[in-house]
Structures are given as C-alpha cells and as structure tokens.
Motif scaffolding. Structure first.
Motif, PDB file in Angstrom:
ATOM      1  N   GLU A   8       0.372  -0.511   3.212  1.00  0.00           N
ATOM      2  CA  GLU A   8       1.804  -0.705   3.398  1.00  0.00           C
ATOM      3  C   GLU A   8       2.060  -1.248   4.795  1.00  0.00           C
ATOM      4  O   GLU A   8       1.551  -0.707   5.774  1.00  0.00           O
ATOM      5  CB  GLU A   8       2.517   0.632   3.203  1.00  0.00           C
ATOM      6  CG  GLU A   8       3.998   0.503   3.057  1.00  0.00           C
ATOM      7  CD  GLU A   8       4.633   1.821   2.679  1.00  0.00           C
ATOM      8  OE1 GLU A   8       5.428   2.320   3.488  1.00  0.00           O
ATOM      9  OE2 GLU A   8       4.319   2.330   1.588  1.00  0.00           O
ATOM     10  N   VAL A   9       2.829  -2.322   4.881  1.00  0.00           N
ATOM     11  CA  VAL A   9       3.200  -2.935   6.157  1.00  0.00           C
ATOM     12  C   VAL A   9       4.718  -3.019   6.187  1.00  0.00           C
ATOM     13  O   VAL A   9       5.323  -3.671   5.335  1.00  0.00           O
ATOM     14  CB  VAL A   9       2.578  -4.348   6.308  1.00  0.00           C
ATOM     15  CG1 VAL A   9       3.020  -4.987   7.614  1.00  0.00           C
ATOM     16  CG2 VAL A   9       1.060  -4.284   6.203  1.00  0.00           C
ATOM     17  N   ASN A  10       5.330  -2.333   7.154  1.00  0.00           N
ATOM     18  CA  ASN A  10       6.793  -2.313   7.274  1.00  0.00           C
ATOM     19  C   ASN A  10       7.473  -1.950   5.956  1.00  0.00           C
ATOM     20  O   ASN A  10       8.444  -2.578   5.546  1.00  0.00           O
ATOM     21  CB  ASN A  10       7.303  -3.658   7.790  1.00  0.00           C
ATOM     22  CG  ASN A  10       6.817  -3.967   9.178  1.00  0.00           C
ATOM     23  OD1 ASN A  10       6.646  -3.068  10.001  1.00  0.00           O
ATOM     24  ND2 ASN A  10       6.580  -5.235   9.448  1.00  0.00           N
ATOM     25  N   GLY A  11       6.919  -0.949   5.273  1.00  0.00           N
ATOM     26  CA  GLY A  11       7.520  -0.457   4.035  1.00  0.00           C
ATOM     27  C   GLY A  11       7.218  -1.270   2.794  1.00  0.00           C
ATOM     28  O   GLY A  11       7.712  -0.976   1.720  1.00  0.00           O
ATOM     29  N   LYS A  12       6.381  -2.296   2.905  1.00  0.00           N
ATOM     30  CA  LYS A  12       6.054  -3.158   1.766  1.00  0.00           C
ATOM     31  C   LYS A  12       4.567  -3.056   1.462  1.00  0.00           C
ATOM     32  O   LYS A  12       3.738  -3.078   2.367  1.00  0.00           O
ATOM     33  CB  LYS A  12       6.428  -4.602   2.096  1.00  0.00           C
ATOM     34  CG  LYS A  12       6.331  -5.523   0.932  1.00  0.00           C
ATOM     35  CD  LYS A  12       6.984  -6.867   1.255  1.00  0.00           C
ATOM     36  CE  LYS A  12       6.961  -7.682  -0.002  1.00  0.00           C
ATOM     37  NZ  LYS A  12       7.966  -8.659  -0.071  1.00  0.00           N
ATOM     38  N   SER A  13       4.215  -2.972   0.186  1.00  0.00           N
ATOM     39  CA  SER A  13       2.823  -2.821  -0.229  1.00  0.00           C
ATOM     40  C   SER A  13       2.157  -4.185  -0.420  1.00  0.00           C
ATOM     41  O   SER A  13       2.738  -5.082  -1.029  1.00  0.00           O
ATOM     42  CB  SER A  13       2.765  -2.027  -1.535  1.00  0.00           C
ATOM     43  OG  SER A  13       1.440  -1.814  -1.916  1.00  0.00           O
ATOM     44  N   TYR A  14       0.946  -4.341   0.122  1.00  0.00           N
ATOM     45  CA  TYR A  14       0.167  -5.570  -0.014  1.00  0.00           C
ATOM     46  C   TYR A  14      -1.223  -5.246  -0.557  1.00  0.00           C
ATOM     47  O   TYR A  14      -1.742  -4.153  -0.333  1.00  0.00           O
ATOM     48  CB  TYR A  14       0.007  -6.275   1.335  1.00  0.00           C
ATOM     49  CG  TYR A  14       1.289  -6.855   1.877  1.00  0.00           C
ATOM     50  CD1 TYR A  14       1.735  -8.101   1.461  1.00  0.00           C
ATOM     51  CD2 TYR A  14       2.046  -6.157   2.807  1.00  0.00           C
ATOM     52  CE1 TYR A  14       2.909  -8.643   1.958  1.00  0.00           C
ATOM     53  CE2 TYR A  14       3.224  -6.697   3.308  1.00  0.00           C
ATOM     54  CZ  TYR A  14       3.649  -7.932   2.882  1.00  0.00           C
ATOM     55  OH  TYR A  14       4.805  -8.463   3.382  1.00  0.00           O
ATOM     56  N   ASP A  74       0.974 -10.404  -2.117  1.00  0.00           N
ATOM     57  CA  ASP A  74       2.124  -9.533  -2.343  1.00  0.00           C
ATOM     58  C   ASP A  74       2.291  -9.357  -3.848  1.00  0.00           C
ATOM     59  O   ASP A  74       2.762 -10.275  -4.525  1.00  0.00           O
ATOM     60  CB  ASP A  74       3.365 -10.165  -1.722  1.00  0.00           C
ATOM     61  CG  ASP A  74       4.619  -9.333  -1.901  1.00  0.00           C
ATOM     62  OD1 ASP A  74       4.563  -8.278  -2.580  1.00  0.00           O
ATOM     63  OD2 ASP A  74       5.658  -9.739  -1.365  1.00  0.00           O
ATOM     64  N   LYS A 116      -1.856   1.773  15.438  1.00  0.00           N
ATOM     65  CA  LYS A 116      -1.099   3.004  15.682  1.00  0.00           C
ATOM     66  C   LYS A 116      -1.813   4.228  15.120  1.00  0.00           C
ATOM     67  O   LYS A 116      -1.181   5.144  14.609  1.00  0.00           O
ATOM     68  CB  LYS A 116       0.311   2.894  15.127  1.00  0.00           C
ATOM     69  CG  LYS A 116       1.128   1.804  15.782  1.00  0.00           C
ATOM     70  CD  LYS A 116       2.540   1.775  15.277  1.00  0.00           C
ATOM     71  CE  LYS A 116       3.291   0.633  15.946  1.00  0.00           C
ATOM     72  NZ  LYS A 116       4.660   0.533  15.504  1.00  0.00           N
TER      73      LYS A 116
END
Length: 98
Positions: free
Chosen positions: A36-42, A72, A9
């Motif tokens: 960040e993927v779907n609001g979660k940090s990796y 995660d 994107k």
C-alpha cells in the motif's frame, strides 16, 4: 522463496516467489508482492538474475540484479511503472567470541 522488502519509515512488505535455473544454469528469481502506497494498493512483480562473484572483495555478498514492474489492479489500463533493482543477502551477525 519468502522474505521482506523495505518500504521506508521502518515498514516492510512480504515478498514471495520462486527460483529457477536459466541459461547456463544461472539462478533466476521471480517474486511477487502487494503493498500500500498512500492508501492505494499496488502489485509488484520482480524478475532477477544471480550475479557472478568476481575477485574484488573477500566479503562480497550474493547479489541479484533485475527489474520490478508496479501495476495498479484498480486501474488495469494505467501504464505500469518499471524500474531496476539490486538486492544483496543481508550479512549474518558474527558469532560471539568465547
């Protein structure tokens, strides 16, 4: 080393790391990034080798092949995701004709 990796994107994430010489003087890379993927940090950790060139094309780009591990940090007990990657040097634009 610093750079970016595509994230879909039109987004990119910064990547930092270093290069070392391994067996037979072959360059290796060790990189790290956070995204960040779907609001979660990796956390992402990369390890790769510079592949040797072979005579299949005059314009063969420099290519690294390796492994990336996604973890995660909020759930250290969760299993890591491990995948392979191939990264090539982006071709620079040809100089304008005069």
């Amino acid at each position: 080393l610093t750079g970016t990796r595509p994230a879909g994107k039109g987004k990119t994430y910064p990547v930092t790391g270093f290069a070392v010489y391994g067996q037979r003087r072959s360059p290796q890379i060790v990189l790290h990034s956070t995204s960040e993927v779907n609001g979660k940090s990796y956390e992402y950790d990369y390890f790769g080798y510079l592949m040797p060139n072979w005579a299949v094309s005059a314009d063969q780009p420099d290519t690294f092949m390796g492994t990336v591990v996604r973890t995660d940090p909020a759930s250290p007990e969760a299993p890591a995701v491990v995948v392979s990657f191939i990264a090539t040097r982006e071709a620079s634009a040809a100089p304008a004709a005069k």
